[in-house]
Scaffold this motif. Structure first.
Motif, PDB file in Angstrom:
ATOM      1  N   LEU A 249      16.374  41.169  -0.567  1.00  0.00           N
ATOM      2  CA  LEU A 249      15.793  39.907  -0.697  1.00  0.00           C
ATOM      3  C   LEU A 249      14.582  39.857  -1.260  1.00  0.00           C
ATOM      4  CD1 LEU A 249      16.767  38.032   2.801  1.00  0.00           C
ATOM      5  CD2 LEU A 249      17.864  37.550   0.605  1.00  0.00           C
ATOM      6  N   SER A 259       9.408  33.580  -2.605  1.00  0.00           N
ATOM      7  CA  SER A 259       9.321  34.491  -1.533  1.00  0.00           C
ATOM      8  C   SER A 259      10.768  34.779  -0.903  1.00  0.00           C
ATOM      9  CB  SER A 259       8.694  33.833  -0.211  1.00  0.00           C
ATOM     10  OG  SER A 259       9.336  32.737   0.135  1.00  0.00           O
ATOM     11  N   LYS A 260      10.941  36.045  -0.272  1.00  0.00           N
ATOM     12  CA  LYS A 260      12.149  36.571   0.322  1.00  0.00           C
ATOM     13  C   LYS A 260      12.663  35.419   1.242  1.00  0.00           C
ATOM     14  CE  LYS A 260      10.587  39.691   3.978  1.00  0.00           C
ATOM     15  NZ  LYS A 260      10.626  40.913   4.602  1.00  0.00           N
ATOM     16  N   GLU A 261      11.856  34.753   1.677  1.00  0.00           N
ATOM     17  CA  GLU A 261      12.578  33.668   2.884  1.00  0.00           C
ATOM     18  C   GLU A 261      13.330  32.611   2.173  1.00  0.00           C
ATOM     19  OE1 GLU A 261      13.554  31.378   5.984  1.00  0.00           O
ATOM     20  OE2 GLU A 261      13.080  33.517   5.829  1.00  0.00           O
ATOM     21  N   ARG A 262      12.554  32.405   0.790  1.00  0.00           N
ATOM     22  CA  ARG A 262      13.206  31.358   0.126  1.00  0.00           C
ATOM     23  C   ARG A 262      14.401  31.888  -0.550  1.00  0.00           C
ATOM     24  NH1 ARG A 262      14.916  26.398  -0.633  1.00  0.00           N
ATOM     25  NH2 ARG A 262      14.766  25.627  -2.585  1.00  0.00           N
ATOM     26  N   ARG A 264      16.369  34.022   0.943  1.00  0.00           N
ATOM     27  CA  ARG A 264      17.422  33.933   2.041  1.00  0.00           C
ATOM     28  C   ARG A 264      17.967  32.595   2.281  1.00  0.00           C
ATOM     29  NH1 ARG A 264      18.184  32.222   6.794  1.00  0.00           N
ATOM     30  NH2 ARG A 264      16.028  30.929   6.755  1.00  0.00           N
ATOM     31  N   GLN A 265      17.031  31.505   1.939  1.00  0.00           N
ATOM     32  CA  GLN A 265      17.449  30.077   2.148  1.00  0.00           C
ATOM     33  C   GLN A 265      18.381  29.746   0.920  1.00  0.00           C
ATOM     34  OE1 GLN A 265      13.767  27.784   2.317  1.00  0.00           O
ATOM     35  NE2 GLN A 265      13.295  28.557   4.205  1.00  0.00           N
ATOM     36  N   GLU A 268      21.988  31.295   1.651  1.00  0.00           N
ATOM     37  CA  GLU A 268      22.819  30.498   2.640  1.00  0.00           C
ATOM     38  C   GLU A 268      23.285  29.404   2.161  1.00  0.00           C
ATOM     39  OE1 GLU A 268      21.937  28.833   7.043  1.00  0.00           O
ATOM     40  OE2 GLU A 268      20.421  30.371   6.218  1.00  0.00           O
TER      41      GLU A 268
END
Length: 289
Positions: A249, A259-262, A264-265, A268
């Motif tokens: 990510l 960001s890596k969180e974005r 991931r979203q 998904e």
């Protein structure tokens, strides 16, 4: 061709007579010939050296006939070992060439026997090689009734100083030669051979073909669904799930500037869309349309 038949072959018999009729070399002549070959690559000297000691190859081959191989093949292997000895012999080391050559001749024949005894490699290490060439002689020394059958392998292991497990394996391998799978089964009334007794664990042809068709259909649906995604989500799915070397990510986020969180979203959300599209495309209604 059996060893006995090979021994009666006129060419082999004549070769053996000629080899045994050659004069043995004295120390000085042997040394001079070996030096001439080593230092000057004098092929005439090599020929004289090899010819004089071909009798060694013949003699050792006679002892290896008990393994059931043709005598002329064994002699040929012995000659290869003799040539190898001449190539590696150092006349300055003090040993006679005949002594040095005898070791190479035996080694060449041992390698030939082990290589051709079975399609399964018979001896792959020093202990197994020792077992192969000493097992029968050791068994012959043990008188009938002296050792119980269940204790045989342990007795041989102690006598030859090798692991008992390897003795048991070698006993099985040396119990007989390989048999062709086309050999008829004994007692078979319909002429079945051993090949007919081997179970085929592969799926029937029809099942394999249908399975391949289904796999291709599913891949087509999957890639078709991925291509409907927005470009950024499509890239994330390909690099995360359809690549031989999936990326993290963080790596993808660095490339996309998010960001890596974005990442991931987005991943998904994209997976949900792909799953929904594949299920819809694979439904009975869609297939019949």
């Amino acid at each position: 061709m059996s060893a006995a038949t090979s021994a009666r072959d006129p060419f082999t018999s004549r070769f053996i007579r000629n080899a045994m009729a050659q004069d043995m070399l004295d120390v000085e002549t042997e040394h001079a010939l070996a030096l001439a070959w080593r230092d000057k690559r004098d092929e005439a000297a090599l020929h004289k050296l090899i010819t004089a000691y071909t009798r060694l190859a013949v003699s050792v081959a006679g002892r290896f006939r008990r393994y059931g191989f043709p005598l002329d093949d064994l002699i040929q292997q012995g000659n290869l070992g003799l040539m190898r000895a001449a190539e590696k012999y150092d006349p300055e080391n003090g040993a006679r060439f005949s002594t040095y050559a005898a070791w190479w001749i035996r080694a060449s024949m041992q390698e030939y026997v082990m290589r051709n005894w079975s399609v399964v490699r018979t001896a792959t290490n020093a202990a197994q090689k020792k077992l192969f060439f000493h097992l029968r002689r050791t068994l012959a020394k043990m008188e009938d009734g002296e050792i119980r059958t269940e204790a045989l392998s342990s007795s041989v292991a102690r006598a030859l100083d090798v692991p008992e497990e390897q003795v048991q394996i070698m006993l099985g391998r040396m119990s007989g030669h390989d048999l062709s799978l086309n050999t008829p089964q004994s007692g078979s009334e319909d002429g079945r051979d051993w090949m007919d007794a081997i179970a085929d664990d592969t799926a029937p042809t029809e099942e394999r073909v249908l399975g391949d068709l289904e796999d291709r259909r599913r891949r087509k649906l999957l890639y078709g669904a991925v291509q409907t995604l927005p470009e950024r989500e499509q890239r994330i799915i390909v690099e995360r799930h359809l690549s031989d070397s999936p990326r993290t990510l963080a790596e993808i986020g660095a490339d996309l500037g998010i960001s890596k969180e974005r990442v991931r979203q987005l991943e998904e959300r994209a997976l949900e869309r792909v799953t929904r599209l594949v299920r819809t495309s694979a439904s009975p209604a869609a297939l019949s349309a």
